[in-house]
Design an enzyme around this catalytic site. Structure first.
Site, PDB file in Angstrom:
ATOM      1  N   ALA A 268      84.939  98.891  -7.991  1.00  0.00           N
ATOM      2  CA  ALA A 268      86.090  97.626  -7.977  1.00  0.00           C
ATOM      3  C   ALA A 268      85.128  96.236  -7.172  1.00  0.00           C
ATOM      4  O   ALA A 268      84.257  96.070  -8.029  1.00  0.00           O
ATOM      5  CB  ALA A 268      86.902  97.771  -6.638  1.00  0.00           C
ATOM      6  N   MET A 269      86.641  95.262  -7.636  1.00  0.00           N
ATOM      7  CA  MET A 269      86.012  94.092  -7.450  1.00  0.00           C
ATOM      8  C   MET A 269      86.543  92.887  -7.051  1.00  0.00           C
ATOM      9  O   MET A 269      88.587  93.436  -6.122  1.00  0.00           O
ATOM     10  CB  MET A 269      85.887  93.626  -8.906  1.00  0.00           C
ATOM     11  CG  MET A 269      85.916  91.902  -9.148  1.00  0.00           C
ATOM     12  SD  MET A 269      84.376  91.291  -8.249  1.00  0.00           S
ATOM     13  CE  MET A 269      83.912  90.213  -8.398  1.00  0.00           C
ATOM     14  N   GLU A 270      86.051  92.318  -4.878  1.00  0.00           N
ATOM     15  CA  GLU A 270      86.654  91.689  -3.955  1.00  0.00           C
ATOM     16  C   GLU A 270      87.274  90.259  -5.165  1.00  0.00           C
ATOM     17  O   GLU A 270      87.416  89.369  -3.995  1.00  0.00           O
ATOM     18  CB  GLU A 270      86.052  91.677  -3.485  1.00  0.00           C
ATOM     19  CG  GLU A 270      84.802  90.485  -3.383  1.00  0.00           C
ATOM     20  CD  GLU A 270      83.863  91.517  -4.544  1.00  0.00           C
ATOM     21  OE1 GLU A 270      83.435  92.280  -4.973  1.00  0.00           O
ATOM     22  OE2 GLU A 270      82.087  90.405  -4.336  1.00  0.00           O
ATOM     23  N   HIS A 303      85.110  98.230   1.887  1.00  0.00           N
ATOM     24  CA  HIS A 303      84.268  97.374   0.820  1.00  0.00           C
ATOM     25  C   HIS A 303      84.536  95.808   0.713  1.00  0.00           C
ATOM     26  O   HIS A 303      84.482  94.830   0.970  1.00  0.00           O
ATOM     27  CB  HIS A 303      83.310  98.110   0.336  1.00  0.00           C
ATOM     28  CG  HIS A 303      82.091  97.187  -0.485  1.00  0.00           C
ATOM     29  ND1 HIS A 303      80.766  97.514  -0.132  1.00  0.00           N
ATOM     30  CD2 HIS A 303      82.182  96.469  -1.513  1.00  0.00           C
ATOM     31  CE1 HIS A 303      80.192  96.392  -0.760  1.00  0.00           C
ATOM     32  NE2 HIS A 303      80.653  96.324  -1.449  1.00  0.00           N
ATOM     33  N   GLU A 304      85.377  95.870  -0.219  1.00  0.00           N
ATOM     34  CA  GLU A 304      86.430  95.021  -1.014  1.00  0.00           C
ATOM     35  C   GLU A 304      87.070  93.980   0.349  1.00  0.00           C
ATOM     36  O   GLU A 304      86.823  92.952  -0.294  1.00  0.00           O
ATOM     37  CB  GLU A 304      87.410  95.518  -1.987  1.00  0.00           C
ATOM     38  CG  GLU A 304      86.873  96.929  -3.264  1.00  0.00           C
ATOM     39  CD  GLU A 304      85.409  95.796  -4.064  1.00  0.00           C
ATOM     40  OE1 GLU A 304      85.153  94.766  -3.896  1.00  0.00           O
ATOM     41  OE2 GLU A 304      84.350  97.084  -4.084  1.00  0.00           O
TER      42      GLU A 304
HETATM   43  N1  TRP Z   1      81.364  92.971  -6.676  1.00  0.00           N
HETATM   44  C1  TRP Z   1      82.004  93.813  -6.728  1.00  0.00           C
HETATM   45  C2  TRP Z   1      81.307  95.029  -5.470  1.00  0.00           C
HETATM   46  O1  TRP Z   1      80.262  95.149  -5.792  1.00  0.00           O
HETATM   47  C3  TRP Z   1      81.008  94.905  -7.589  1.00  0.00           C
HETATM   48  C4  TRP Z   1      80.939  94.406  -9.043  1.00  0.00           C
HETATM   49  C5  TRP Z   1      80.039  93.418  -9.704  1.00  0.00           C
HETATM   50  C6  TRP Z   1      81.771  94.438  -9.983  1.00  0.00           C
HETATM   51  N2  TRP Z   1      80.146  93.035 -11.518  1.00  0.00           N
HETATM   52  C7  TRP Z   1      80.989  93.892 -10.997  1.00  0.00           C
HETATM   53  C8  TRP Z   1      82.862  95.278 -10.614  1.00  0.00           C
HETATM   54  C9  TRP Z   1      81.602  94.190 -12.378  1.00  0.00           C
HETATM   55  C10 TRP Z   1      83.226  95.577 -12.361  1.00  0.00           C
HETATM   56  C11 TRP Z   1      82.686  94.978 -12.646  1.00  0.00           C
HETATM   57  O2  TRP Z   1      82.525  94.954  -4.811  1.00  0.00           O
HETATM   58 ZN    ZN Z   2      80.669  94.109  -2.715  1.00  0.00          ZN
END
Ligand code: TRP
Ligand code: ZN
Length: 877
Positions: A268-270, A303-304
């Site tokens: 996932a992405m924050e 986490h996110e």
């Molecule tokens: N920052 C995200 C997390 O750990 C993970 C992440 C980094 C990500 N690069 C990405 C998710 C590329 C999807 C695609 O929470």
């Molecule tokens: Zn993260």
């Protein structure tokens, strides 16, 4: 695709940008093939920058359309635009507005970085360097700006239009189009930008923060999946409360949106105010999600969300500082899960995962520091080392400073660096200052790669009633690091008397000790416990207080004593694993294991001990993995021999524990109707682990029980563990079960992933042939990361016997697949390629075959991505 043999990036080369982009005003005219992006930036030259210095912005596969400065179109000679950069040759001396229009093709974006389509919906992924695939920008984490985003799209096809921040306005336009405008008031780096447009269902809930701010929480999913999103919503609300209580952190916008998509490279992405998730970490119902899936959802949602403070409000100065946000946020989500569930069970699970993913990385060719100082491709540094070891370092800080001391440091960090793009040095300085403790030696943990080995020897002085422990720390050379310095290692400890009771002592000398933690500081140190009786046994590293390996002089009976009596749940489990590991190593090299009977007796006592949690007992029934044993077999690791040894041990356990297994299976009753809570999950886990042992029983009755377990299952955990046992042990009727499972779940890709995985992980299948057959299934696709991972991870990670088949067929197959995947999705290909990270430990024949497979990647006729080139080259170095 980036294929250049490009250069390394070095931490020491860090420099600030020459200009500052403070505001970004984006307009997206969405179209599947020709999306137009207008990007209006407010830009100022830094004082240090000479007037007239060329402004250089990043791009990647962009089609340039036009550019203006302060509303005036630029002529040839004033700028240069290519697919991967934009250069303004004659920038004004004072603040100015630069507007650049680009065109991108979302439907051709199979890398899933930048703007792409997933199941017909638009979404973005910008971390780490995806924003430059949308528009030209300073695409680096220290460039913070305020973003306004306007989205225009066909209303009927894309009724939902989302971006970061708070909604401003929306309305209809001509020709069936509509628009929405969003404003994110918090300055942020480009990697946190996000946009979503699609036809999505929604689950909503209100939330009021501790200080009384009302926040609208929304989770967007494909229509029909709304009921499967309520667990994620519950996790989100619990996470928000927890961060207020534990760290005093509140949410800071009017809305918090989550969107679940089915094509996604990671978990996932924050993105600020608009988290985008792999739908695997949102969707859950008992029929489709296992208890592990529920737990994964809780972890990833938390986490996110926690990134909002550790990552977003305080971000990273550069990508070398990745662990500043990732290690710390993993630490926070692990603390959350420990508070919500059983702390000792969580700890064991986290350590298991650390040892099976991070330790092998740290002892192989891909080893790198938690804070690296060079990289070729940043996407290859989202690693177990940065995430998991990074979290362990935060945990060690908390162990050294105490919970309150750690909180004080965090408070200072939030207060001092809110709004900053910070470094690890900034972070550590807050703890050093607030605790008045020098952390210079501790900082080595961020810079030195490899897993320290502690060697412990004992000496007992009967006259003085003293036990001396001599502990030495060793850190083997790792790529780029020949010599290492001793580190500060917190060792939580206790002593057990011969009887198994906790042994008191009158004093300790030879080391700094705070409460029950030894601060090991020197390469070799002798620690003396005064006033202890003969035969007492040290229990070191309770709670796994540091990410190290220990080689002690405990004999197997002393280890068994710890296994039976240690009051620390983690150490009890670890002692069990150590004894089992010793047995497996002996069996795998054809030796006798004299401690085997005593071990199964002690194991029986634990499994039958009703005062212990179900989940804990289930973990105690999991024998060490191949990865756990590899370090003890380095250079002669024969996966087939280890497989046979494990089978033999499991058979012994089954023989001894059968009556107990039968009783527990029939007496332990998980809650009905289904409840995903930790206690019910633990009960299921214990029963399902027992089912896996019954599969290797030679008694027909037990096989029938496994079949019944499959047929009667009312939840995915039970159903899939029965199916796995049926398939792996080829129990009569397994083909029928596979068919039934397929029929039942054929319309649910996330459930079918388990069907692929059950077969790919089977040590009794044909290997590559079976994979090729599975890949032909209409439900499979090499273009969807979740499908690819469901097929390949269970094989490369979960099936060491067949992945390491002696003829090398699997290595060849994997190298070929990596090359194929690479043409579409280099990030995914590089992750798959990580399967080779421990190849050097293999016995010579397999090692040679693995090397050949790796070399074939570099020799391929096709152009390969920088992602897989980087991993392959480092593996072969
Ligand atoms: N920052 C995200 C997390 O750990 C993970 C992440 C980094 C990500 N690069 C990405 C998710 C590329 C999807 C695609 O929470
Ligand atoms: Zn993260």
């Amino acid at each position: 695709m980036k294929t250049d043999l490009s250069n390394y990036v070095y931490l020491k080369d860090y420099q600030k940008t020459e200009y500052v982009i403070s505001e970004v005003d984006l307009v997206f005219k969405l179209d599947p093939e020709k999306t137009i992006v207008q990007n209006k930036m407010r830009i100022e030259r830094r004082h240090q920058t000479d007037a007239g210095t060329t402004l250089v912005l990043d791009g990647d596969e962009l089609t340039f359309i036009s550019a203006q400065v302060n509303g005036q179109s630029l002529n040839e000679g004033q700028f240069e635009a290519s697919a991967n950069s934009f250069r303004l040759l004659t920038p004004p001396a004072d603040e100015f507005e630069l507007t650049i229009t680009t065109q991108v093709n979302p439907s051709a974006n199979t890398q899933l970085s930048g703007l792409y389509l997933s199941s017909g919906n638009y979404c973005t992924q910008c971390e780490a360097e995806g924003f430059r695939r949308i528009t030209y920008f300073y695409d680096r984490p220290d460039s913070l700006a305020i973003y306004k985003t306007r989205i225009e799209a066909l209303k009927a096809k894309y009724p939902v239009l989302l971006a970061n921040g708070n909604p401003l306005t929306s309305g209809d336009m001509d020709a069936g189009y509509h628009f929405a405008e969003w404003l994110d008031p918090h300055p942020k780096p480009s990697y946190l930008f996000a946009l979503v447009a699609g036809d999505l269902g929604r689950v909503s809930a209100p939330y009021t923060t501790a200080s009384g701010r009302n926040v609208a929480l929304n989770i967007y999913v494909e229509h029909g999946n709304e009921p499967r999103s309520t667990y994620a919503m519950d996790c989100l609300i619990r996470s928000m409360k927890w961060d207020e209580e534990r760290f005093g952190r509140e949410y800071d916008l009017d809305v918090f949106n989550i969107v679940a998509v089915s094509d996604f490279n990671m978990g996932a992405m924050e993105n600020k105010g608009l988290n985008i998730f792999n739908d695997k970490y949102i969707l859950a119902d008992p029929k489709v999600a296992t208890d592990a899936d529920y737990e994964g959802i809780e972890t990833v949602v938390a986490h996110e969300y926690f990134h909002n403070w550790t990552g977003n409000r305080i971000t990273c100065r550069d990508w070398f500082q990745l662990c500043l946000k990732e290690g710390l946020t993993v630490f926070r989500d692990q603390e959350f899960s420990s508070d919500e569930r059983s702390r000792s069970v969580q700890r064991i699970q986290n350590v298991r995962s650390l040892k099976s993913r991070q330790f092998p990385e740290d002892s192989g060719p891909l080893a790198h520091p938690v804070r690296p100082d060079t990289y070729k491709e940043i996407n290859n540094f989202y690693t177990a080392t940065v995430y998991q070891k990074g979290s362990e370092l935060c945990g060690m800080l908390q162990t050294l400073l105490g919970i309150d001391g750690f909180r004080k440091g965090m408070d200072l960090y939030f207060e001092r660096h809110d709004g900053d793009a910070a470094t690890i040095e900034d972070f550590l300085a807050c703890f050093a200052e607030s605790s008045q403790i020098n952390l210079d030696q501790f900082a080595l943990w961020y810079h030195q790669s490899g897993t320290p080995l502690l060697k412990v020897t004992r000496l007992y002085n009967r006259d003085r009633q003293e036990l001396s422990l001599t502990i030495s720390q060793e850190l083997a050379p790792t790529p780029g690091q020949e010599k290492k310095e001793p580190m500060l290692i917190p060792i939580r400890f206790g002593l057990l008397a011969k009887t198994g009771d906790e042994q008191a002592f009158s004093a300790i000398r030879g080391a700094k000790v705070k409460d029950d933690v030894i601060w090991l500081e020197n390469a070799t140190q002798t620690i003396v416990f005064e006033g202890v009786s003969e035969g007492c046994v040290p229990s070191l590293l309770r709670g796994f207080s540091a990410p190290v390996n220990i080689e002690s002089d405990l004999n197997s009976f002393e280890k068994l004593l710890l296994m039976q009596h240690d009051c620390d749940g983690f150490s009890k489990w670890q002692a069990l694993q150590d004894v089992a590991g010793d047995i497996l190593v002996k069996l795998s090299v054809g030796q006798e294991a004299p401690e085997l009977d005593a071990f199964t007796e002690a194991l029986a006592a634990i499994i039958g001990d009703d005062s212990l949690e179900y989940a804990f007992r289930a973990l105690c029934l999991q024998m060490p993995s191949h990865d756990d044993l590899v370090p003890h077999l380095s250079g002669k690791y024969d996966p087939e021999a280890v497989y046979q040894a494990k089978l033999k041990l499991r058979k012994q356990i089954t023989k001894r524990l059968l009556p107990l297994f039968e009783t527990i299976y029939s007496e332990v009753k998980p809650a009905s109707p289904f409840n995903p809570d930790a206690t019910s999950a633990g009960a299921r886990s214990l029963r399902n682990t027992i089912v896996s042992y019954l599969g290797i029983s030679s008694d027909q009755r037990h096989h029938e029980l496994v079949v019944k377990h499959f047929e009667n299952a009312d939840n995915m955990s039970d159903q899939i563990s029965a199916l796995i046992t049926l398939v792996h042990d080829q129990i009569t009727g397994y083909e029928v079960a596979l068919q039934q499972f397929y029929e039942m779940h054929k319309n649910t890709p996330l459930a079918l992933d388990k069907w692929f995985a059950a077969q790919a992980s089977s040590p009794t299948s044909s290997g590559v042939e079976m994979l090729e057959c599975l890949a032909q299934d209409p439900a499979f696709s090499w273009g969807t990361p979740n499908r690819v991972r469901a097929l390949l991870d269970p094989f490369t990670i979960g099936n060491p016997r067949l992945f390491n088949k002696a003829d090398g067929s699997s290595y060849k197959y994997l190298a070929q697949k990596v090359l194929e995947i690479d043409t579409k999705n280099p990030q995914l290909a590089a992750r798959v390629l990580n399967a080779f990270r421990s190849w050097q430990h293999l016995e010579p024949t397999r090692r040679q075959l693995a090397r050949q497979a790796l070399a074939s990647i570099l020799d391929a006729k096709q152009a390969i991505s920088i992602d897989i080139r980087d991993i392959t080259e480092r593996c072969l170095q």
